[in-house]
Design a protein around this motif. Structure first.
Motif, PDB file in Angstrom:
ATOM      1  N   GLU A   1       0.788  -1.188  -0.016  1.00 40.40           N
ATOM      2  CA  GLU A   1       0.038  -0.027   0.047  1.00 40.40           C
ATOM      3  C   GLU A   1       0.868   1.166  -0.060  1.00 40.40           C
TER       4      GLU A   1
ATOM      5  N   HIS B   1       0.095   5.332   0.566  1.00 40.14           N
ATOM      6  CA  HIS B   1      -1.028   6.391   1.031  1.00 40.14           C
ATOM      7  C   HIS B   1      -0.376   7.763   0.811  1.00 40.14           C
TER       8      HIS B   1
ATOM      9  N   PRO C   1      -2.431  10.855   1.819  1.00 36.09           N
ATOM     10  CA  PRO C   1      -3.825  11.513   1.933  1.00 36.09           C
ATOM     11  C   PRO C   1      -4.271  12.700   1.437  1.00 36.09           C
TER      12      PRO C   1
ATOM     13  N   GLU D   1      -4.429   6.447  -2.641  1.00 35.75           N
ATOM     14  CA  GLU D   1      -4.424   5.256  -1.933  1.00 35.75           C
ATOM     15  C   GLU D   1      -4.351   4.314  -2.814  1.00 35.75           C
TER      16      GLU D   1
ATOM     17  N   ARG E   1      -3.506   0.258  -3.535  1.00 32.61           N
ATOM     18  CA  ARG E   1      -3.305  -1.055  -2.800  1.00 32.61           C
ATOM     19  C   ARG E   1      -3.114  -2.157  -3.972  1.00 32.61           C
TER      20      ARG E   1
END
Length: 161
Positions: A90, A92, A94, A99, A101
């Motif tokens: 993952e 990330h 934000p 995001e 995955r």
């Protein structure tokens, strides 16, 4: 057999094979994908590593109104797989809505190098207005009986203008 009849016979044969092997026919020539179950694995993550350069956010080429976040591939050496766990990678960020995955179930007959190739992520060009962002990279092994984080680190995303 005449040429026209032989061509028609070949077309009919191809159509039958496509119908039988397609989603309607129910016959699959592909190997079945393993499904998640109990299990575990030993992972040595080679990339992204602790000393890797920051993630880069670069403007699109040819005057496009897009920026691209360059995401590193995940490379790990896998050993001692039991059952059917999955390896999850993952990324990330934000602040800019990223995001990503990627996951893959591995089975006990797998041992060796695992590579997840991750495509760059296109974003609106205005994200280049900020010098840098904070992100997180996570690599986990999980199954019905295991959830172990192998890598969980903060990364800096540097903007190139």
């Amino acid at each position: 057999m005449e040429p026209a009849r032989s061509e028609a016979a070949v077309l009919v044969l191809v159509a039958v094979v496509l119908l039988v092997s397609g989603p309607v026919g129910g016959v699959s020539f592909a190997s079945p994908s393993p499904s998640l179950d109990d299990g575990d694995a030993s992972l040595a993550v080679l990339s992204p590593g602790e000393a890797d350069a920051p993630l880069m956010l670069r403007p699109g080429r040819f005057g496009t109104d897009v920026a691209y976040l360059e995401l590193p591939d995940m490379v790990a050496d896998v050993r001692s797989v039991t059952g059917s766990p999955e390896v999850v990678y993952e990324v990330h960020v934000p602040e800019i809505g990223v995001e990503k995955r990627v996951r893959q179930v591995i089975t006990s007959d797998f041992e060796g190098r695992l590579r997840y190739e991750v495509d760059d992520r296109g974003l609106p060009r205005h994200v280049l207005d900020t010098d840098s962002y904070e992100g997180r990279v996570v690599v986990r092994v999980q199954s019905f009986s295991t959830s172990r984080t192998v890598v969980n680190r903060t990364v800096t995303v540097v903007t190139e203008r």
